[in-house]
Design a protein around this motif. Structure first.
Motif, mmCIF file in Angstrom:
data_model
loop_
_atom_site.group_PDB
_atom_site.id
_atom_site.type_symbol
_atom_site.label_atom_id
_atom_site.label_comp_id
_atom_site.label_asym_id
_atom_site.label_seq_id
_atom_site.Cartn_x
_atom_site.Cartn_y
_atom_site.Cartn_z
ATOM 1 N N ASN A 181 0.865 -1.181 0.000
ATOM 2 C CA ASN A 181 0.000 0.000 0.000
ATOM 3 C C ASN A 181 0.898 1.226 0.000
ATOM 4 O OD1 ASN A 181 -1.858 2.010 0.270
ATOM 5 N ND2 ASN A 181 -2.770 1.256 2.178
ATOM 6 N N SER A 182 1.077 1.818 -1.174
ATOM 7 C CA SER A 182 1.933 3.001 -1.289
ATOM 8 C C SER A 182 1.118 4.280 -1.412
ATOM 9 C CB SER A 182 2.854 2.869 -2.505
ATOM 10 O OG SER A 182 2.097 2.817 -3.706
ATOM 11 N N GLY A 183 -0.168 4.178 -1.091
ATOM 12 C CA GLY A 183 -1.036 5.339 -1.210
ATOM 13 C C GLY A 183 -1.746 5.367 -2.545
ATOM 14 N N THR A 184 -0.981 5.531 -3.611
ATOM 15 C CA THR A 184 -1.569 5.558 -4.953
ATOM 16 C C THR A 184 -1.678 4.169 -5.565
ATOM 17 O OG1 THR A 184 0.621 5.969 -5.916
ATOM 18 C CG2 THR A 184 -0.735 7.895 -5.403
ATOM 19 N N VAL A 185 -0.880 3.226 -5.050
ATOM 20 C CA VAL A 185 -0.870 1.867 -5.582
ATOM 21 C C VAL A 185 -1.106 0.871 -4.453
ATOM 22 C CG1 VAL A 185 0.489 0.095 -6.739
ATOM 23 C CG2 VAL A 185 0.717 2.488 -7.443
ATOM 24 N N GLN A 186 -2.028 -0.050 -4.670
ATOM 25 C CA GLN A 186 -2.269 -1.144 -3.743
ATOM 26 C C GLN A 186 -2.210 -2.458 -4.505
ATOM 27 O OE1 GLN A 186 -6.019 -0.431 -1.775
ATOM 28 N NE2 GLN A 186 -5.115 0.993 -0.318
ATOM 29 N N LYS A 187 -1.418 -3.397 -3.999
ATOM 30 C CA LYS A 187 -1.294 -4.699 -4.647
ATOM 31 C C LYS A 187 -1.174 -5.798 -3.599
ATOM 32 C CE LYS A 187 0.852 -3.540 -9.091
ATOM 33 N NZ LYS A 187 2.015 -3.802 -9.990
ATOM 34 N N ASN A 188 -1.722 -6.950 -3.951
ATOM 35 C CA ASN A 188 -1.553 -8.152 -3.147
ATOM 36 C C ASN A 188 -0.820 -9.189 -3.981
ATOM 37 O OD1 ASN A 188 -4.212 -6.819 -2.220
ATOM 38 N ND2 ASN A 188 -3.681 -8.159 -0.510
ATOM 39 N N PHE A 189 0.237 -9.767 -3.404
ATOM 40 C CA PHE A 189 1.006 -10.792 -4.100
ATOM 41 C C PHE A 189 0.846 -12.119 -3.365
ATOM 42 C CE2 PHE A 189 3.216 -6.733 -4.655
ATOM 43 C CZ PHE A 189 3.354 -6.662 -6.029
#
Length: 213
Positions: free
Chosen positions: A110-118
């Protein structure tokens, strides 16, 4: 090495959402305790790392997770260890007795502008048994950053691989310090090896891809 990273890229999945965390301990008289170390190297930075688990054979039932919130300002979780090499927690709580398995993982960015689940596209199985009034140690899982390239050739986070180690004495010493009034009973060691997991995201320390170091 490029082949290893390519394999990881193929079977790594990215998705929204997260698994529920065990928040309320089982309080039955037959409860058993688990202990598990989850951490990351000092140069690996994600919001959280989760190992998803369930009762063996219950593929349609509710899943829970062991989780380390590395960078989450809304979590009250405190680190059990924090050095220049690594940081992490040793989770420990009560579960109903029975046979369980860790079957996948979730690395959340969660970088604020980008959210990803790996996670792993293919499930695996790390079995463990919870026994009444006993403690089962599940091993230590240290996340190591893996990187990929975007369309512009820039390096970007691409999940992690986990170094699997048996740190029973050290991890239990940390959790006993945090929970001084808890009775751990007989302790069983269920720490796996990377070979027994047979999933490329779980490795021995000498097997970390160069791009993950």
């Amino acid at each position: 090495m490029k082949k290893i990273l390519a394999i990881l890229a193929v079977i790594m999945i990215s998705a929204c959402g997260s698994m529920p965390e065990v928040r309320n301990e089982y309080q039955g008289a037959d409860a058993g305790r688990i202990a598990i170390g989850i951490g990351a190297t000092a140069n690996t930075h994600y919001s959280s790392y989760s190992l998803q688990f369930r009762k063996v054979g219950d593929k349609e039932g509710e899943s829970n997770r062991f989780v380390y919130f590395q960078h989450n300002e809304f979590s009250a979780q405190k680190r059990d260890y924090n050095s220049k090499e690594e940081n992490g927690v040793v989770q420990s709580f009560l579960l109903p007795p029975g046979d369980y398995e860790i079957y996948n993982f979730d690395v959340f960015l969660n970088s604020g502008t980008v959210q990803k689940n790996f996670g792993s596209r293919n499930d695996f199985s790390i079995p463990f048994r919870v026994r009444p009034n006993e403690t089962t140690y599940l091993g230590n899982y240290q996340a190591n950053l893996t990187v990929g390239k975007n369309l512009f050739g820039m390096s970007i986070p691409a999940g992690a691989v986990f170094v699997v180690t048996d740190r029973e004495m050290a991890d239990l010493a940390l959790v006993k310090k945090r929970l001084p009034n808890v009775s751990f009973g007989t302790i069983s060691n269920a720490a796996p090896t990377a070979k027994s997991i047979a999933n490329p995201f779980f490795v021995e320390a000498n097997e970390i891809p160069v791009a993950a170091k």
